[in-house]
Design a protein around this motif. Structure first.
Motif, PDB file in Angstrom:
ATOM      1  N   ARG A 134       0.835  -1.190   0.000  1.00 38.86           N
ATOM      2  CA  ARG A 134       0.000   0.000   0.000  1.00 38.86           C
ATOM      3  C   ARG A 134       0.877   1.249   0.000  1.00 38.86           C
ATOM      4  O   ARG A 134       1.761   1.398   0.842  1.00 38.86           O
ATOM      5  CB  ARG A 134      -0.954  -0.013   1.186  1.00 38.86           C
ATOM      6  N   ILE A 135       0.618   2.122  -0.924  1.00 37.33           N
ATOM      7  CA  ILE A 135       1.478   3.287  -1.168  1.00 37.33           C
ATOM      8  C   ILE A 135       1.323   4.319  -0.054  1.00 37.33           C
ATOM      9  O   ILE A 135       0.210   4.754   0.237  1.00 37.33           O
ATOM     10  CB  ILE A 135       1.129   3.935  -2.523  1.00 37.33           C
TER      11      ILE A 135
ATOM     12  N   TRP B 277       0.837   0.539  -9.585  1.00 41.10           N
ATOM     13  CA  TRP B 277       2.254   0.393  -9.939  1.00 41.10           C
ATOM     14  C   TRP B 277       2.443   0.281 -11.448  1.00 41.10           C
ATOM     15  O   TRP B 277       3.572   0.298 -11.931  1.00 41.10           O
ATOM     16  CB  TRP B 277       2.845  -0.850  -9.260  1.00 41.10           C
TER      17      TRP B 277
ATOM     18  N   GLY C 226      -2.350   6.376  -5.436  1.00 39.23           N
ATOM     19  CA  GLY C 226      -2.428   5.353  -6.475  1.00 39.23           C
ATOM     20  C   GLY C 226      -3.800   5.180  -7.092  1.00 39.23           C
ATOM     21  O   GLY C 226      -3.951   4.492  -8.115  1.00 39.23           O
TER      22      GLY C 226
ATOM     23  N   VAL D  96      10.117  -2.808  -2.215  1.00 40.51           N
ATOM     24  CA  VAL D  96       8.872  -3.306  -2.802  1.00 40.51           C
ATOM     25  C   VAL D  96       9.132  -4.422  -3.802  1.00 40.51           C
ATOM     26  O   VAL D  96       8.302  -5.315  -3.976  1.00 40.51           O
ATOM     27  CB  VAL D  96       8.102  -2.137  -3.466  1.00 40.51           C
TER      28      VAL D  96
ATOM     29  N   TRP E 213       6.503   6.571  -7.043  1.00 43.17           N
ATOM     30  CA  TRP E 213       6.725   5.359  -6.245  1.00 43.17           C
ATOM     31  C   TRP E 213       7.089   4.148  -7.104  1.00 43.17           C
ATOM     32  O   TRP E 213       7.238   3.049  -6.583  1.00 43.17           O
ATOM     33  CB  TRP E 213       5.470   5.037  -5.427  1.00 43.17           C
ATOM     34  N   THR E 214       7.207   4.315  -8.413  1.00 39.31           N
ATOM     35  CA  THR E 214       7.458   3.169  -9.290  1.00 39.31           C
ATOM     36  C   THR E 214       8.894   3.125  -9.790  1.00 39.31           C
ATOM     37  O   THR E 214       9.584   4.141  -9.875  1.00 39.31           O
ATOM     38  CB  THR E 214       6.519   3.192 -10.498  1.00 39.31           C
TER      39      THR E 214
ATOM     40  N   PHE F 195       3.563  10.069  -0.749  1.00 40.66           N
ATOM     41  CA  PHE F 195       3.891  10.136  -2.164  1.00 40.66           C
ATOM     42  C   PHE F 195       2.981  11.109  -2.910  1.00 40.66           C
ATOM     43  O   PHE F 195       3.318  11.575  -3.998  1.00 40.66           O
ATOM     44  CB  PHE F 195       3.797   8.745  -2.805  1.00 40.66           C
TER      45      PHE F 195
ATOM     46  N   LYS G  54      10.537   2.156  -1.418  1.00 37.22           N
ATOM     47  CA  LYS G  54      10.337   1.885  -2.838  1.00 37.22           C
ATOM     48  C   LYS G  54      11.252   0.761  -3.335  1.00 37.22           C
ATOM     49  O   LYS G  54      10.833  -0.086  -4.134  1.00 37.22           O
ATOM     50  CB  LYS G  54      10.583   3.173  -3.638  1.00 37.22           C
TER      51      LYS G  54
END
Length: 437
Positions: free
Chosen positions: A17-18, A78, A160, A46, A84-85, A22, A43
């Motif tokens: 879960r982000i 994602w 997200g 993950v 966050w990617t 972010f 990050k």
């Protein structure tokens, strides 16, 4: 009742879960270095979590509908380019999401009703009935509804979710829209009508995906066709933002697609809406209020062929604005800082204008030739022979070819004079028209 222990899956998904920080990543990049460091560490960790999830799903255990929705809702954010990617995490996510490519309506409904609607319902769009997805006869909340709607945007703390809405729209079939409309259109309109250009851009991109499958009748029956058109054309007034060029390149084709989908061919409605995009949006807004922003002007020129071809010969009413704007970047004049890419875009747009407005273009042949010839001579004088230069020369030839088709008399007048003046210089330019060696 299935009593399987799903805790391993739930534990894994919880790690993915982000973090809400972010959502304001760019804003805190310089002011909160400790937070940024923590987010960067999270990050990179993950990747192992996603690998673990992939291994769990590969065991072939049948998941409940709610579990499938949980998986997709957690990892769909994602599948995009965000703060966050990483490329490595995106590859694993795409391989997992491939398992749900043929999503059926029940799964989409579960995702939208359980994981999307609760996030957006606190900020209901004032122009929509949230239960039906139909446009309201008047904005809910009265005259100040729009201002109230912009306050307390709790959905922005779920960074997200935008990508989850994108995934759902891309996997919604034409037949499923009728049932899912009240779940899809409210978050889409919330994004599209947000005051921040970045969210508007997401909204436009989602609308572009939606228009590939949504039934035109559904748009018209619910009144959302008009709401979408107003929102898309409003995007052309959001100037002076870093996202402005991208917003223009996305909003104009989306608006044209919407008009072609919902307004009958040859109708007054189609003509008026296309004129609004070109006349009020591009010419009356971007070209008037963003004259010093070359990237925004270039973006609008990139979209011109799409609008002009949709408007067809009706575009002749705008020749007085179109031709000077497209010719200016070609001329080595004071204040002209056009890049080669901008010049190429202008030439492509000019070719489209000549082709579509052929019945009236003879009045502008002198101005068009003047611009093309000046660019041609400038390119020849530089002595450069790289790919960009060759592409520009080819585009110049294309414009001359279009001009010949629209105004055949130029072959024995203007083109013949050019060859008399300097056949070696101008022969290649008009050779496409059959006047060269």
């Amino acid at each position: 009742m299935d009593n399987r222990d799903s805790s391993p899956l739930q534990t894994t998904l919880a790690k993915l879960r982000i973090p809400a920080e972010f959502a304001r990543y760019s804003a805190i990049a310089e002011t909160e270095p400790e937070t940024i460091l923590r987010l960067e560490r999270w990050k990179t960790q993950v990747l192992d979590v996603l690998s673990d999830l992939q291994a769990q799903l590969a065991q072939g255990q049948s998941l409940l509908l709610s579990e499938k929705a949980e998986v997709v809702s957690t990892i769909a954010p994602w599948d995009g380019v965000a703060s966050w990617t990483l490329d490595s995490t995106r590859e694993i996510v795409q391989s997992i999401l491939h398992l749900y490519e043929d999503s059926d309506p029940p799964l989409l409904e579960q995702i939208l009703s359980t994981h999307v609607k609760p996030i957006f319902q606190a900020n209901a769009h004032p122009s929509l009935n949230p239960s039906t997805g139909r446009i309201l006869p008047r904005s809910a909340g009265g005259p100040s509804a729009r201002l109230d709607y912009m306050e307390g945007q709790t959905w922005k703390s779920h960074p997200g979710t935008v990508y989850l809405v994108t995934w759902c729209v891309r996997h919604c079939t034409s037949a499923a829209y009728e049932k899912l409309w009240h779940l899809i259109i409210p978050p889409v309109m919330t994004l599209l009508d947000d005051y921040e250009a970045a969210y508007k851009l997401h909204g436009v991109q989602i609308v572009s995906d939606m228009l590939r499958a949504v039934p035109a009748d559904l748009l018209r029956r619910t009144g959302v066709d008009g709401l979408l058109f107003t929102s898309l054309t409003t995007c052309l007034t959001y100037l002076h933002n870093p996202e402005t060029p991208s917003l223009i390149r996305a909003a104009v084709p989306a608006a044209v697609s919407l008009v072609l989908l919902t307004a009958p061919a040859g109708s007054e409605k189609r003509f008026n809406q296309l004129c609004e995009i070109l006349g009020e949006g591009i010419i009356g807004s971007i070209w008037v209020y963003a004259t010093r922003e070359s990237e925004a002007i270039e973006a609008s020129v990139d979209t011109l062929p799409t609008v002009v071809r949709a408007l067809d010969v009706g575009a002749v009413r705008y020749l007085k604005a179109l031709v000077p704007q497209l010719v200016f970047p070609l001329q080595p004049a004071s204040g002209n800082v056009a890049t080669k890419r901008f010049q190429l875009s202008s030439l492509h747009a000019l070719a489209a204008v000549i082709e579509v407005c052929a019945p009236r273009i003879h009045r502008w042949k002198g101005a068009i030739l003047d611009g093309v010839l000046r660019l041609w001579v400038t390119l020849a004088d530089t002595g450069v022979d790289d790919d960009d230069t060759r592409e520009l020369k080819h585009a110049c030839m294309g414009v001359c070819d279009c001009l010949l088709k629209a105004c055949p008399a130029v072959a024995n007048l203007e083109y013949a004079r050019l060859l008399d003046v300097d056949k070696m210089m101008f022969g290649p330019l008009v050779r496409q028209s059959g006047k060269g060696d």
